[in-house]
Design an enzyme around this catalytic site. Sequence first.
Site, PDB file in Angstrom:
ATOM      1  CE  LYS A 253      -3.798  -1.950   2.784  1.00 45.03           C
ATOM      2  NZ  LYS A 253      -4.925  -1.698   1.858  1.00 45.03           N
ATOM      3  NE  ARG A 327     -11.005  -9.456  -2.631  1.00 46.51           N
ATOM      4  CZ  ARG A 327     -11.316  -8.438  -3.442  1.00 46.51           C
ATOM      5  NH1 ARG A 327     -11.701  -8.676  -4.697  1.00 46.51           N
ATOM      6  NH2 ARG A 327     -11.246  -7.203  -3.020  1.00 46.51           N
TER       7      ARG A 327
END
Length: 494
Positions: A253, A327
């Site tokens: 990130k 996920r």
Amino acid sequence: MSTASTPDAYLLFPTSKHPSISPDKLWATSRPKNKTGETKLFYNQVHGMPDVLTALVSLGDGFESKPENAKREAVRRAIGNGVQQLRDAGAAAVAVDDSVDPHATAVSAKLGLYKFTTMRTKEDDKNPDVSVHPLSNGSSQAELGWDAGLVYAASQNLARELMELPANILTPTAFCERVREAFTGISNVDIFVHDEAWAHEKGMRTFLSVTQGTAEPAKLLEIHYKGAPFKDARPLGFVGKGITFDSGGISLKAGKDMKLMRGDMGGAATVVSATLAIAKLRLPINVVTVTPLTENMPGPSATKPGDIIYAMNGKTVEVDNTDAEGRLVLSDALYYASSTYKPHTLIDVATLTGSIMVALADVYSGVLSTSDTLWAELHAAGEAEFDRFWRMPLDEEYGPKISSSNADVCNNGGLPGDCVAAALFLKACREFVDGLEAKDGNEAAVRWAHIDIAGSMEATRAGPYTPTGMTGRPTRALIEFARRLAIGVEQDGR
């Protein structure tokens, strides 16, 4: 020191009745605008007690004609403003008029007094310890009154604290220890903490793929609450994403605001906190809560973009972006929870996608569900607690975003519509959630909803009972959903 019998402050409405105070007259002399939450502070209004503070709060013009949910929120906003002003004025024990809505009053009083100052060392910087007490005698936890309201709020405050704690303090191991501590003395609860070796034995390869870049041991936490009359009754299932820090892994990130990723375990924090409230309230249902806990970090053994992994259900998953790790951990946890415990309803909560932040900001939590009845129940619970949900489309037209890869499914389909693609990934041809597909014309064995809280996890502006920072949402909505579900279970014998 002030006690419940000798408060040093009163929080009243202009219409309240008090033997020593005339709230209506005081309010009339204060040049009020009668806006919801408007607060006026008075001194020396109780005869013989010059140090006692009095706060009057307005429910707004036209209060009586508002719908019930709007009335509850008006109460929450008014009480939240009032307790904060009394705290800031030095009150230590506040007696609150709970006659309008005891539950909403208790919820807002406790939420409004919350500040995260756990890591501060100077006493002057810590949040003052202020107690709140109802002017009435309160109510039992079985009723939706004062005592139940305190449980709802305390659970949300626990979720807030867990989400705020830094990742070096709240590791996966520490998270499990903190949960055990919170459940101490609560009956009908069993807690199981599994390590990586156990996950290997179970074949949780997508979960374990996220753990490879960090030296911090991963855990899978289970909480079992058996409150139903029949202990083998099918449970309500909760699954919460528990990434205790998300750097993005190899797909690192940007550095700006990365510290917010200490709250990437918000899904785990909220489902655990909701389960605690359900157990404290002794709701007559069974609940199984599963939270996969790990950091997502770059490292010599970290999963790389392009890697293909066999999930617990046998499907192959291509990792296009290691920052779409939520996920991955959820897929194995959902399959494990649904195939092992056969819940009738399964809800997962996760700080999952940036696209839900773009769509809903911090106002609503996004819901994607295979069940219209489940959505209706979640929506009603969220509106009652003003912990609101917005339904997003779970449409197969978005499917190619995750199916056009070298594996059965891909963990990334790009930013546009990603909140839907992520839910479709979890749905994954109806195989990550065991029992999701209807057979022989019958209803599906499992009602499933995915709640994306990436936007609602943080309040960027303060509200009457919500300070800036981690919100602990949707804890109260989940508790209220479970309470209403329990009433339905009792009535229909499900």
